[in-house]
Design an enzyme around this catalytic site. Sequence first.
Site, PDB file in Angstrom:
ATOM      1  N   SER A  50      63.449 -10.453  -1.216  1.00 41.97           N
ATOM      2  CA  SER A  50      63.637  -9.016  -0.968  1.00 41.97           C
ATOM      3  C   SER A  50      64.962  -8.823  -0.230  1.00 41.97           C
ATOM      4  O   SER A  50      65.577  -9.785   0.225  1.00 41.97           O
ATOM      5  CB  SER A  50      62.478  -8.495  -0.109  1.00 41.97           C
ATOM      6  OG  SER A  50      62.537  -9.102   1.169  1.00 41.97           O
ATOM      7  N   ASP A  83      64.109  -9.071  -5.461  1.00 38.24           N
ATOM      8  CA  ASP A  83      62.922  -8.216  -5.439  1.00 38.24           C
ATOM      9  C   ASP A  83      63.311  -6.838  -4.883  1.00 38.24           C
ATOM     10  O   ASP A  83      63.980  -6.760  -3.850  1.00 38.24           O
ATOM     11  CB  ASP A  83      61.863  -8.888  -4.546  1.00 38.24           C
ATOM     12  CG  ASP A  83      60.495  -8.240  -4.653  1.00 38.24           C
ATOM     13  OD1 ASP A  83      60.240  -7.547  -5.655  1.00 38.24           O
ATOM     14  OD2 ASP A  83      59.679  -8.461  -3.740  1.00 38.24           O
ATOM     15  N   GLU A 142      61.303  -0.187 -12.493  1.00 40.72           N
ATOM     16  CA  GLU A 142      59.986   0.289 -12.051  1.00 40.72           C
ATOM     17  C   GLU A 142      59.804   1.760 -12.387  1.00 40.72           C
ATOM     18  O   GLU A 142      60.681   2.576 -12.142  1.00 40.72           O
ATOM     19  CB  GLU A 142      59.803   0.096 -10.539  1.00 40.72           C
ATOM     20  CG  GLU A 142      58.466   0.678 -10.053  1.00 40.72           C
ATOM     21  CD  GLU A 142      58.106   0.298  -8.622  1.00 40.72           C
ATOM     22  OE1 GLU A 142      58.374  -0.853  -8.238  1.00 40.72           O
ATOM     23  OE2 GLU A 142      57.574   1.157  -7.902  1.00 40.72           O
ATOM     24  N   SER A 225      50.232  -7.767  -5.786  1.00 44.72           N
ATOM     25  CA  SER A 225      49.101  -8.408  -6.457  1.00 44.72           C
ATOM     26  C   SER A 225      48.566  -9.635  -5.731  1.00 44.72           C
ATOM     27  O   SER A 225      48.037 -10.554  -6.346  1.00 44.72           O
ATOM     28  CB  SER A 225      49.477  -8.755  -7.893  1.00 44.72           C
ATOM     29  OG  SER A 225      49.564  -7.558  -8.628  1.00 44.72           O
ATOM     30  N   SER A 226      48.694  -9.624  -4.423  1.00 43.18           N
ATOM     31  CA  SER A 226      47.976 -10.638  -3.654  1.00 43.18           C
ATOM     32  C   SER A 226      46.495 -10.316  -3.729  1.00 43.18           C
ATOM     33  O   SER A 226      46.102  -9.151  -3.817  1.00 43.18           O
ATOM     34  CB  SER A 226      48.450 -10.651  -2.199  1.00 43.18           C
ATOM     35  OG  SER A 226      49.633 -11.409  -2.069  1.00 43.18           O
TER      36      SER A 226
HETATM   37 ZN   LIG Z   1      56.933  -5.030  -5.096  1.00 43.30          ZN
END
Ligand SMILES: [Zn+2]
Length: 349
Positions: A50, A83, A142, A225-226
């Site tokens: 990130s 990210d 996105e 999506s953890s």
């Molecule tokens: Zn994300």
Amino acid sequence: MPLVSMRQLLDEAAKGGYGVGAFNVNDMEQIQAIMMAAKETKSPVIVQASRGARQFAEDLYLFRLIQAAAELNPEIPIAMHQDHGNSFETCKSAIELGYTSVMMDGSLQADGKTPSSFEENVEVTRKVVDYAHERGVTVEGEIGVLGGVEDGHGAGGSGLDHITDPDQAVEFAERTGVDALAIAIGTSHGAYKFTKKPDGSVLKMDVLIAIHKRLPNTHLVMHGSSSVPKDLQDIVNKYGGNLKETWGVPVEEIQLGIRNGVRKVNVDTDNRLAITGAIRKVLWETPEKFDPRDYMKPAREAMKKVVAQRMVEFGQAGHGGDYAPIDIKEIAKGYANGTLTTQPLVAAK
Ligand SMILES: [Zn+2]
């Protein structure tokens, strides 16, 4: 092996019908944990940073570590991904450094907080795609807005505030030429995703399936999506932590996504929990210890275990040796001459 184009990695995953975990890194031990897991399970892998991670690790430290990972593990295809890039400049700086993939998150404005308009999103994403593809670099866009905040990035609020509209997803993919598309289906960043085990009212797998039906060849990406498993939460709390009860995205829902076009699955929180739990345990049980290796080694091992498990669950395990890497310059040629088409196949409604 040199760093591999994420597009190649995802195209191969689509051929093989599996998903690829994209694991966030900030430091050496996390990179080592991912590589240990990839080696053990023979998996291709996406490593991602990130903006916060790049800042924390001073960019060059982190990138050199990734290069070391690639050099030490020539048998494993690795894509290095930015990210949640917040602007063209962020993506450009990652590409200049040598990242083989970037996410342009134009769903938010450059402040990383305010939702942007559809037209603003298309415009900035298209600009990144043009720049990146000329250099053989993959782009993830996105559409829709995820919930929560991570590393200072996010609109906050619930994951249900801005669910992706399938028609908009089609138009966005057509107009931007992105290689991969992150969609909002109710998930959030961070540990507190759901207040109970999620069902169809909060986790919109039906929306994901509807988008896949319209865009059968577009690589879909699941963020936030953890799975936030209870055993990892319990270890943290047993040794002095104070996490409130919370639910993540169950692995079986991710697997349903993978059967419906999801090729990249972002996982960060689970690894953070594993590391913190392991460190807490050592410091709690043996307060006399003060050598960082005494707790970083078990922390690295705990993260490796989680990553290896996800690699098996996502189906990427065993696929590390399926293909030879295509040089990034050849990938650039493919975009230019249309063999790597970015015009999505759109199915009728
Ligand atoms: Zn994300």
